[in-house]
Design an enzyme around this catalytic site. Structure first.
Site, PDB file in Angstrom:
ATOM      1  N   TYR A 198       0.775  -1.236   0.000  1.00 44.03           N
ATOM      2  CA  TYR A 198       0.000   0.000   0.000  1.00 44.03           C
ATOM      3  C   TYR A 198       0.805   1.285   0.000  1.00 44.03           C
ATOM      4  O   TYR A 198       0.279   2.342  -0.320  1.00 44.03           O
ATOM      5  CB  TYR A 198      -0.946   0.014   1.204  1.00 44.03           C
ATOM      6  CG  TYR A 198      -2.085  -0.942   1.054  1.00 44.03           C
ATOM      7  CD1 TYR A 198      -3.141  -0.646   0.207  1.00 44.03           C
ATOM      8  CD2 TYR A 198      -2.121  -2.143   1.739  1.00 44.03           C
ATOM      9  CE1 TYR A 198      -4.195  -1.522   0.045  1.00 44.03           C
ATOM     10  CE2 TYR A 198      -3.168  -3.031   1.594  1.00 44.03           C
ATOM     11  CZ  TYR A 198      -4.204  -2.713   0.740  1.00 44.03           C
ATOM     12  OH  TYR A 198      -5.245  -3.576   0.577  1.00 44.03           O
ATOM     13  N   LEU A 199       2.046   1.216   0.433  1.00 38.47           N
ATOM     14  CA  LEU A 199       2.795   2.456   0.595  1.00 38.47           C
ATOM     15  C   LEU A 199       3.693   2.704  -0.604  1.00 38.47           C
ATOM     16  O   LEU A 199       4.559   1.885  -0.923  1.00 38.47           O
ATOM     17  CB  LEU A 199       3.621   2.371   1.875  1.00 38.47           C
ATOM     18  CG  LEU A 199       2.765   2.164   3.125  1.00 38.47           C
ATOM     19  CD1 LEU A 199       3.634   1.956   4.342  1.00 38.47           C
ATOM     20  CD2 LEU A 199       1.825   3.346   3.332  1.00 38.47           C
TER      21      LEU A 199
END
Length: 743
Positions: free
Chosen positions: A701-702
């Site tokens: 997600y990052l």
DNA sequence: TAGATAACTTAGCATCTTCAAG
DNA sequence: CTTGAAGATGCTAAGTTATCTA
């Protein structure tokens, strides 16, 4: 998954009390009536709220977002709740939905194109000359060591060998780096073409079943029974799991027994009628013995095993894709066994069958060397489809779904897609304000469907809920996401703990991980929820006019490539960026900076509800660390005293010796303090991390560029945050990110 | 055009490896 | 050198979304 095991326990007690099989329990399970309140919108509700509350401006809303992480209730609280059991639900939820247009393709996403000319196939290391030099040096070193002391003891020799192996490894790594395919500097392929050339050796099949030795017997009803090979193999699957709690579960046992009997011969089937009369003791013991011996093998054997494995990897673990050698992610065919789904899975215990070459479809280039099937076998099919990324596929028998052999995360194919994902999320950043304004507005819509969509979007955006596809009843565990939320999953509180309009969420999400959270929401959202819940039962859909197709269709009309999951990526990345800015400070030392990073990472993990079971050894290891801290503290006190003493003695004196002693003591104190701080930081970090998994968000997600830029700015070595695989996976980001990158 | 299915991402836990402390 | 904790990797289930099909 503490809450998981909690509900499991309850399940068990329930089962004990109620001897009927849980299969029966499923059948008996009273179906909750699903009263779809179609068209029950009360129009008088519309517009009412205007007098109470003005619409939040995007700015106000975004402030909400900032303290979101404090809203997420870490699950301890939830754990305590003894009433937490999700009941088996009623029915299949299939609904007709407006067809998603499907035209809006993510492929439109424009990657920031570096207009660089194609780099030569071999790729150029950052400073090839320097690297070559290094490698040369290494080689020489190795040689020296090899030739140096050949007449040494055996021990020393192995040591040397290890040393040599290490050097070799380093060399290999550097070569790897040199050969890295810098695909991100190349032009992308047009429309959906994934490769132009693909060659591989096909998947690796697990070894055939080895029959039991004659002295290991299976007993039925007290009598030894020699099973046919297929039945024996499956019996062993069960025997191996006997230590696991789930072999005591009725669903598991029934499913296993049914499938096992299918593997039996007619006679066996006629004889073996009751699982409870089966004695797998000897098989189980044999298995345990095997595990034990495997654990105790000598170093040499281990090394041999390693080499054997390496050979398999070398042969099957790579493919050639457009002239580059790429690592395959999962080149091994999944071995047969008993299916163990997550949570309360209706199919747990079913037999996952052995996959044969005849089940496998191979995908590769026409002009490549087509992989040979194992001797005496043939492939199900060989195809040459270059708009997909998989190399081989088969259909799995338990759920009937497709399984694929695909490339490793560090490959071009995966990397490019990943990059694109973050670019889509960044595009959302530029229009998220407008989208938020719009759904705030939609909360007032006359259309029930629109309102539901708006509320769902509000949840997805604010709470990072997953889209929530419909699932077929009885096929999987009962879990939900946003669109599939049911009335029973939320509780509305007009006021709670001094806050107004609080929604209490309690449901099982992906992987049966519990989502428990109490969130104050906009008044209009609250009112809408009340409306949606009117005249419905617990088992009814909260959003009866909405599904993921409808939602995603709407989203893609707002921004090309936008789907529900983009919000998770966007909110995760933007939260990391904000948190890093807020928490970290150039003045801190590296350990403190890392704590700050982990805290930012943690905020994201909490937002995304990434949980883990607290490590089994958590309490112990925490206590150990605390003990260490205490002893270090004592040391520090001692060192301080000594320093004082030394100072006293040195006072007024010009004796150099004494001054040196003072300096020494000072240093000792300082060192002690540093070590203590480091440990304390570590303790804090670990405690805060007890049941939160940071890995998932880091991996999925990052936006890695945020991290790379932060490391550059903070002068933190990247490998403190990304391990080797992550650095490989994110090679594109590591290479291209400047310190001024902003998500 | 809905429902099915294919394709691909995301997920947590198990196991293997490494590394540091005793 | 041994032990055990941490970290890395492997495994495969479980999601989402795109695409196909009747």
């Amino acid at each position: 998954m503490a809450e998981d095991s909690c509900s499991v326990k309850e399940m068990e007690t329930e089962l004990k009390d109620n001897p009927c099989s849980s299969e029966d329990a499923f059948a008996v399970n009273p179906k909750k009536k699903k009263s779809k309140a179609k068209g029950k919108v009360k129009s008088q509700h519309e517009g009412k709220e205007k007098t109470h509350r003005k619409i939040k401006t995007p700015k106000e809303e975004s402030m909400d977002f900032e303290d979101r992480r404090s809203q997420v209730n870490v699950k301890e609280e939830a754990d305590k709740d003894p009433d937490f059991v999700t009941e088996g639900k009623g029915k299949k939820r299939k609904r007709k939905a407006d067809k998603a247009d499907g035209r809006s393709s993510t492929s439109e996403a424009t990657l920031p194109k570096k207009k660089k000319k194609k780099v030569a196939e071999e790729g150029q290391g950052n400073s090839p000359i320097a690297k070559k030099k290094k490698i040369k040096e290494k080689k020489e070193k190795v040689k020296k060591e090899e030739g140096g002391c050949s007449v040494s003891t055996k021990k020393k020799k192995t040591k040397e060998e290890i040393e040599a192996a290490r050097a070799l490894k380093i060399k290999k790594k550097e070569e790897e780096e040199k050969q890295r395919w810098r695909w991100w500097e190349e032009e992308k392929y047009e429309d959906g073409i994934k490769w132009k050339f693909l060659e591989h050796k096909g998947p690796y099949f697990p070894p055939e079943y080895q029959p039991l030795p004659d002295d290991v017997k299976f007993y039925y009803n007290g009598k030894a029974v020699k099973l046919s090979l297929p039945a024996e193999e499956v019996a062993l699957f069960f025997a191996q799991m006997l230590d696991h709690e789930y072999t005591t579960k009725e669903v598991f046992r029934n499913n296993f027994f049914r499938d096992w009997r299918k593997e039996m011969t007619l006679e066996e089937r006629q004889l073996i009628m009751d699982l409870n009369k089966c004695d797998f003791g000897e098989l189980h013991a044999m298995h345990k013995q095997k595990v034990e011996t495997r654990k105790n093998i000598s170093k040499e054997e281990k090394l041999v095993n390693k080499e054997v494995n390496q050979k398999i990897v070398d042969e099957y673990g790579f493919c050639v894709l457009d002239h580059h050698r790429e690592r395959i992610g999962n080149f091994k065919i999944e071995p047969p066994g008993l299916f163990r789904g997550r949570g309360d899975h209706p199919k747990q215990g079913m037999l996952k069958k052995r996959i044969r070459p005849e089940d496998v479809i191979i995908n590769c280039s026409k002009d490549s060397h087509i992989p040979e099937p194992p001797a005496g076998h043939c492939w199900k099919e060989v195809r040459h489809d270059n708009v997909v990324t998989w190399l081989a596929s088969w259909t799995e028998n338990v759920q009937g779904s497709c399984k694929y052999v695909m490339l490793n995360a560090n490959s071009k194919l995966k990397g490019e897609k990943d990059w694109e994902k973050y670019e889509v999320a960044r595009r959302l950043k530029s229009c998220v304000d407008a989208i938020r304004t719009q759904y705030q507005e939609d909360l007032k819509s006359k259309q029930m469907g629109t309102r539901q969509r708006a509320v769902a979007l509000y949840f997805i955006d604010k709470l990072a809920l997953r889209a929530g596809n419909e699932k077929e009843e009885g096929e999987t565990a009962d879990t939900v996401g946003c669109c599939s939320l049911r009335v029973e999953h939320i509780t509305l509180h007009d006021t709670l703990d001094g806050q107004k309009c609080v929604v209490e969420f309690d449901f099982l999400g992906k992987d049966c991980i519990r989502y428990y959270n109490k969130v104050p929401v906009a008044k209009r959202v609250f009112k809408n929820l009340k409306l949606f819940m009117e005249n419905k039962q617990g088992g009814d859909d909260l959003f009866d006019r909405l599904n993921t197709q409808v939602l995603n269709k709407h989203l893609s009309s707002l921004m090309p490539g936008l789907t529900a999951k983009v919000f998770r990526t966007y909110n995760a990345s933007i939260t990391l960026q904000q948190q890093l800015k807020e928490l970290s400070n150039m003045k801190e030392n590296v350990a403190e900076k890392l704590l700050s990073y982990n805290r930012a990472n943690r905020a994201v993990a909490i937002l995304c509800n990434h949980q883990r079971a607290p490590p089994k050894t958590f309490e112990q290891s925490m206590a150990n660390l605390q003990a260490k801290i205490d002893s270090r503290k004592e040391q520090l006190d001692l060192a301080k005293k000594e320093l004082k003493q030394a100072k006293k003695e040195a006072k007024g004196s010009t004796d150099n010796k004494l001054l040196i002693v003072v300096e020494k003591k000072k240093k000792a104190v300082k060192r002690c303090e540093e070590q203590l701080l480091k440990m304390e930081v570590q303790a804090t970090d670990r405690e805060e991390n007890k049941q939160i998994a940071l890995g998932t968000s880091k991996l999925n997600y990052l936006d890695p560029r945020i991290t790379v830029a932060w490391c550059k700015n903070m002068e933190v070595p990247l490998d403190k945050i990304y391990n080797k695989s992550l650095r490989d996976k994110f090679a594109w980001a590591v290479d291209m990110t400047e310190h001024d990158f902003v998500f």
